[in-house]
Write a protein that holds these residues in place. Sequence first.
Motif, short mmCIF file in Angstrom:
data_model
loop_
_atom_site.label_atom_id
_atom_site.label_comp_id
_atom_site.label_asym_id
_atom_site.label_seq_id
_atom_site.Cartn_x
_atom_site.Cartn_y
_atom_site.Cartn_z
N MET A 27 -11.32 12.64 1.18
CA MET A 27 -10.63 11.36 1.41
C MET A 27 -11.14 10.34 0.40
O MET A 27 -12.34 10.21 0.19
CB MET A 27 -10.87 10.85 2.84
CG MET A 27 -10.16 9.54 3.14
SD MET A 27 -10.46 8.99 4.85
CE MET A 27 -9.56 10.24 5.74
N SER A 28 -10.23 9.61 -0.22
CA SER A 28 -10.62 8.63 -1.23
C SER A 28 -11.23 7.40 -0.59
O SER A 28 -11.00 7.11 0.58
CB SER A 28 -9.40 8.23 -2.06
OG SER A 28 -8.40 7.67 -1.24
N GLU A 72 -0.59 -4.48 0.30
CA GLU A 72 -1.89 -3.87 0.01
C GLU A 72 -2.85 -4.08 1.17
O GLU A 72 -3.61 -3.17 1.54
CB GLU A 72 -2.48 -4.45 -1.28
CG GLU A 72 -3.76 -3.75 -1.70
CD GLU A 72 -4.19 -4.11 -3.11
OE1 GLU A 72 -5.34 -3.78 -3.47
OE2 GLU A 72 -3.38 -4.72 -3.84
N ARG A 116 -1.81 -1.78 4.14
CA ARG A 116 -2.08 -0.36 3.90
C ARG A 116 -3.53 0.01 4.23
O ARG A 116 -3.83 1.18 4.50
CB ARG A 116 -1.76 0.02 2.45
CG ARG A 116 -0.27 0.15 2.19
CD ARG A 116 -0.02 0.98 0.93
NE ARG A 116 -0.57 0.33 -0.26
CZ ARG A 116 0.11 -0.51 -1.03
NH1 ARG A 116 1.37 -0.82 -0.73
NH2 ARG A 116 -0.45 -1.03 -2.10
N GLY A 172 -3.19 1.28 7.69
CA GLY A 172 -2.19 2.29 7.95
C GLY A 172 -0.76 1.81 8.04
O GLY A 172 0.12 2.57 8.46
N ASP A 222 2.54 -0.83 6.25
CA ASP A 222 3.11 -1.39 5.02
C ASP A 222 4.20 -2.35 5.46
O ASP A 222 4.50 -2.48 6.65
CB ASP A 222 3.67 -0.29 4.12
CG ASP A 222 3.70 -0.70 2.65
OD1 ASP A 222 3.67 -1.92 2.38
OD2 ASP A 222 3.75 0.18 1.79
N SER A 261 2.55 3.18 6.76
CA SER A 261 2.24 3.49 5.37
C SER A 261 2.51 4.97 5.12
O SER A 261 2.16 5.82 5.94
CB SER A 261 0.77 3.17 5.08
OG SER A 261 0.39 3.69 3.82
N GLU A 262 3.17 5.27 4.02
CA GLU A 262 3.46 6.67 3.69
C GLU A 262 2.18 7.49 3.59
O GLU A 262 2.16 8.67 3.93
CB GLU A 262 4.24 6.75 2.38
CG GLU A 262 5.65 6.19 2.46
CD GLU A 262 6.42 6.37 1.17
OE1 GLU A 262 5.82 6.93 0.21
OE2 GLU A 262 7.58 5.95 1.10
N GLU A 263 1.11 6.87 3.14
CA GLU A 263 -0.15 7.58 2.96
C GLU A 263 -0.73 8.04 4.29
O GLU A 263 -1.42 9.06 4.36
CB GLU A 263 -1.16 6.68 2.24
CG GLU A 263 -0.72 6.23 0.85
CD GLU A 263 -1.65 5.20 0.26
OE1 GLU A 263 -2.62 4.82 0.96
OE2 GLU A 263 -1.42 4.77 -0.87
N ASP A 264 -0.46 7.27 5.37
CA ASP A 264 -1.06 7.57 6.67
C ASP A 264 -0.04 7.94 7.73
O ASP A 264 -0.37 8.01 8.91
CB ASP A 264 -1.87 6.36 7.17
CG ASP A 264 -3.03 6.03 6.24
OD1 ASP A 264 -3.71 6.97 5.81
OD2 ASP A 264 -3.23 4.84 5.96
N LEU A 297 -1.17 10.88 9.77
CA LEU A 297 -2.59 10.90 10.14
C LEU A 297 -2.74 10.80 11.65
O LEU A 297 -2.27 9.85 12.27
CB LEU A 297 -3.33 9.76 9.45
CG LEU A 297 -4.86 9.77 9.57
CD1 LEU A 297 -5.44 11.04 8.95
CD2 LEU A 297 -5.45 8.54 8.89
#
Length: 217
Positions: free
Chosen positions: A1-2, A54, A57, A60, A62, A77-80, A83
Motif C-alpha cells: 500500500m502506498s 484531493e 480521497r 476514501g 471524491d 473514490s475509485e482507488e478505494d 476496499l
Amino acid sequence: MSDISLHITVKEENSHLFKRCIRKLLESTFLLRDKDEKLYQFIARESNRQDISEYLRMIGFDVLVDEKTGLAMLIASEEDADLVGLKRANVVTFTTLQYHLLLVLWKVYLENLGYNEGNFVTKGDLIDKIKSYGVPLVKTELSAAFRLFKKYSLINFNDEEDGEDMKIQLYPSLQFGWNLAQFQTVAREYLGEAGDGVAGEEEEVSVRPEDFEEEEL
C-alpha cells in the motif's frame, strides 16, 4: 500500500468555504446550485474542486460536479471503491415505501421541468399523484420520508408550513437516489410484473450517485 500524502494549499479567505463544502457533502451527499449557491459556485471552480477532491480521497471519497444540473456529489473514490471495511457515510436505508415515493417525486420533477424557475409541487398535488400510483399512504410515514429526503437534499420545504398548499421544491439530485438494479425492481412493480406490494419491508437504497451514473449518464 502506498503512503498517504496530502499536498494542498487553501488561501485563508477560502478556508471557511472549503470546510463548509466538505462538511455539507459528508452530511447530505449533495451540494446544489439552487439551494447552496455560494458553496456550489466555490466547488464548481476547477482549482477549488481539485483541492476538495484531493482532501476527500484521503478518507476514501471524491467529488463529482455536474454543471448541467447544477450539483456536486459525494462519490466513492475509485482507488478505494472495493476496499473492505470503509463505512460509507452516504449510504442510507430506505423502506420500500420511501423508495416508491422517490420514484414518484422524480416523475413529477420531470413533468414540471422547464415550466418555471425552480421545480415546485404543492403537497396536495403530490399526494394525489402518489395515490394515483397506488402507493399506500400513512401521514406519519409520509412526513418521515419528507424529512429524510430533505436531509439528503433531494427536496426542500419550509418546516413551518403544512397543509395541502405547502410548496415542496424538487431537486435534480432525485435522480441519484437509487442505483439501476433498485430502479428496475420498483419499475417492474409499477408495471405489474412483480408480486403484491411489500410496503414496510426495507431495502438498502443508496444515496450514491456513482451507481446510477455508471449505468445511465
